[in-house]
Design an enzyme around this catalytic site. Structure first.
Site, PDB file in Angstrom:
ATOM      1  N   LYS A  15       0.895  -2.921  47.535  1.00  0.00           N
ATOM      2  CA  LYS A  15       2.284  -1.357  46.938  1.00  0.00           C
ATOM      3  C   LYS A  15       2.581  -0.690  47.714  1.00  0.00           C
ATOM      4  O   LYS A  15       3.640  -0.439  48.518  1.00  0.00           O
ATOM      5  CB  LYS A  15       2.465  -1.641  45.671  1.00  0.00           C
ATOM      6  CG  LYS A  15       3.609  -3.260  44.624  1.00  0.00           C
ATOM      7  CD  LYS A  15       4.010  -2.228  43.956  1.00  0.00           C
ATOM      8  CE  LYS A  15       3.090  -0.931  43.452  1.00  0.00           C
ATOM      9  NZ  LYS A  15       1.855  -1.737  41.966  1.00  0.00           N
ATOM     10  N   ARG A  90       9.120  -2.252  36.026  1.00  0.00           N
ATOM     11  CA  ARG A  90       7.939  -3.089  35.119  1.00  0.00           C
ATOM     12  C   ARG A  90       8.329  -4.455  34.239  1.00  0.00           C
ATOM     13  O   ARG A  90       7.575  -4.928  33.447  1.00  0.00           O
ATOM     14  CB  ARG A  90       7.222  -1.791  34.012  1.00  0.00           C
ATOM     15  CG  ARG A  90       6.000  -0.516  35.064  1.00  0.00           C
ATOM     16  CD  ARG A  90       5.295  -0.310  34.575  1.00  0.00           C
ATOM     17  NE  ARG A  90       5.027   0.771  35.513  1.00  0.00           N
ATOM     18  CZ  ARG A  90       4.016   0.282  36.512  1.00  0.00           C
ATOM     19  NH1 ARG A  90       3.968  -0.807  36.297  1.00  0.00           N
ATOM     20  NH2 ARG A  90       3.790   1.403  37.670  1.00  0.00           N
ATOM     21  N   ARG A 129     -13.779   0.544  45.202  1.00  0.00           N
ATOM     22  CA  ARG A 129     -13.047   1.709  46.065  1.00  0.00           C
ATOM     23  C   ARG A 129     -13.875   3.054  45.441  1.00  0.00           C
ATOM     24  O   ARG A 129     -14.760   3.245  44.120  1.00  0.00           O
ATOM     25  CB  ARG A 129     -11.725   1.846  44.829  1.00  0.00           C
ATOM     26  CG  ARG A 129     -10.431   2.927  45.986  1.00  0.00           C
ATOM     27  CD  ARG A 129      -9.071   2.442  46.140  1.00  0.00           C
ATOM     28  NE  ARG A 129      -8.799   2.796  44.644  1.00  0.00           N
ATOM     29  CZ  ARG A 129      -7.233   2.768  44.068  1.00  0.00           C
ATOM     30  NH1 ARG A 129      -6.592   2.247  44.726  1.00  0.00           N
ATOM     31  NH2 ARG A 129      -7.381   2.027  42.825  1.00  0.00           N
ATOM     32  N   ARG A 162     -13.504   5.903  40.349  1.00  0.00           N
ATOM     33  CA  ARG A 162     -12.361   6.236  39.653  1.00  0.00           C
ATOM     34  C   ARG A 162     -12.758   5.561  38.192  1.00  0.00           C
ATOM     35  O   ARG A 162     -13.133   4.049  38.574  1.00  0.00           O
ATOM     36  CB  ARG A 162     -11.280   6.324  39.700  1.00  0.00           C
ATOM     37  CG  ARG A 162     -11.004   7.241  41.313  1.00  0.00           C
ATOM     38  CD  ARG A 162      -9.128   6.816  40.961  1.00  0.00           C
ATOM     39  NE  ARG A 162      -8.807   8.036  41.634  1.00  0.00           N
ATOM     40  CZ  ARG A 162      -8.125   7.429  42.833  1.00  0.00           C
ATOM     41  NH1 ARG A 162      -7.225   6.300  42.966  1.00  0.00           N
ATOM     42  NH2 ARG A 162      -7.586   8.299  43.975  1.00  0.00           N
ATOM     43  N   ARG A 173      -6.052  -3.802  33.281  1.00  0.00           N
ATOM     44  CA  ARG A 173      -4.875  -3.702  33.546  1.00  0.00           C
ATOM     45  C   ARG A 173      -4.976  -4.626  34.266  1.00  0.00           C
ATOM     46  O   ARG A 173      -3.023  -5.332  34.274  1.00  0.00           O
ATOM     47  CB  ARG A 173      -6.050  -2.579  35.036  1.00  0.00           C
ATOM     48  CG  ARG A 173      -5.874  -1.390  34.827  1.00  0.00           C
ATOM     49  CD  ARG A 173      -6.748  -0.576  35.861  1.00  0.00           C
ATOM     50  NE  ARG A 173      -5.936   0.094  36.894  1.00  0.00           N
ATOM     51  CZ  ARG A 173      -5.825   0.129  38.059  1.00  0.00           C
ATOM     52  NH1 ARG A 173      -7.456   0.883  38.594  1.00  0.00           N
ATOM     53  NH2 ARG A 173      -5.041   0.991  38.254  1.00  0.00           N
TER      54      ARG A 173
END
Ligand SMILES: [Zn+2]
Length: 220
Positions: A15, A90, A129, A162, A173
Site C-alpha cells: 500500500k 478499515r 524484512r 521487527r 495480522r
C-alpha cells in the site's frame, strides 16, 4: 468537489509504496490516518491529545475521533481535489462515516482498489524484512539483501527482524485483516466501486494497472 480514491490491502501488499507511486504520477492529496494521528499528537492539537490517551493505553482510537480528524483535514484542504486514502476505512462503520463526510462536502468515492496477493507472497515479503537498528534502512533477505549478512550497507548497524514481522505474527495480522475487511469489500463491491489489483506482481506493473483504472478527474 472532493473525489476520493481508496487503497485497500493486507499488510505486505505494498500500500505505502503504491500510494507514493500514485502521488508521483497523478495529482492526489494523500491521507494516511496513521500519519495524521501522529501529526496531531506531535502538534498537541486537541483531537491529537484525545487520540493519544487511547494510543498510550494500547487501545484503538475510536471511529468518531478518526472521523473528526479526517473532517478537519478535508476542511483544511481545497474544496475541489482528489484525495487518496491509504489504510482507511478499515471497517464498514468507518466506510459509512466516510460516505457521510464526503456527501456533506458534495463529494464521493470514485474507486476502491483492493490489492490482492497470496498469503504465501505476503508472508514471504514481511517475514524476510530486516530493519537497521541504527538508521532504520529496510532490507529484504531475498529481494534487497545487504552486502554482508545482518549488517547495514549504509551505516554498518545491526539488522533485525521487527517482532511484528515473524511468520506467526504475520499470519495472525493477515487473519485479522481478512476478518476486518470482508464486510468492507462486499460493501464497495455492491456499489460497483471495487477494482481488484494483482499485488503479487512487480510493483511497477501493479502501479500501471491502478493508473489504467483510475477514473478521469472531473474538472471542478
Ligand atoms: Zn543503517
Amino acid at each position: 468537489m472532493i473525489q476520493a480514491v481508496i487503497l485497500l490491502g493486507a499488510p505486505g501488499a505494498g500500500k505505502g509504496t503504491l500510494a507514493e507511486g500514485l502521488k508521483r504520477s497523478a495529482d492526489f492529496i494523500h491521507v494516511s490516518t496513521g500519519d495524521m494521528l501522529r501529526e496531531q499528537v506531535k502538534a498537541g492539537r486537541p483531537l491529537g491529545l484525545r487520540a493519544k490517551a487511547y494510543m498510550d493505553q494500547g487501545e484503538l482510537v475510536p471511529d468518531d475521533l478518526i472521523m473528526q480528524i479526517i473532517a478537519e483535514r478535508l476542511d483544511g484542504g481545497p474544496a475541489a481535489a482528489r484525495y487518496l486514502f491509504d489504510g482507511f476505512p478499515r471497517t464498514t462503520e468507518q466506510a459509512r462515516g466516510l460516505d457521510a463526510l464526503l456527501a456533506a462536502r458534495h463529494g464521493g468515492i470514485r474507486k476502491v482498489f483492493l490489492l490482492e496477493a497470496s498469503r504465501a507472497t505476503l508472508v514471504a515479503r514481511l517475514a524476510g524484512r530486516r530493519v537497521c537498528q541504527q538508521c532504520a534502512a529496510v532490507y529484504h533477505l531475498r529481494n534487497i539483501p545487504p552486502r554482508q549478512a545482518d549488517v547495514c550497507d549504509q551505516c554498518g548497524g545491526p539488522l533485525r527482524q521487527r517482532p511484528d514481522d515473524t511468520e506467526a505474527t504475520v499470519l495472525n495480522r493477515l487473519e485479522v485483516f481478512r476478518q476486518q475487511t470482508e464486510g468492507l469489500i462486499a460493501y464497495y463491491a455492491a456499489r460497483g466501486l471495487l477494482a481488484r489489483i494483482d499485488a503479487g506482481q512487480q510493483r511497477d506493473q501493479a502501479l500501471a494497472d491502478i493508473i489504467n483504472l483510475l477514473p478521469v478527474a472531473t474538472p471542478p
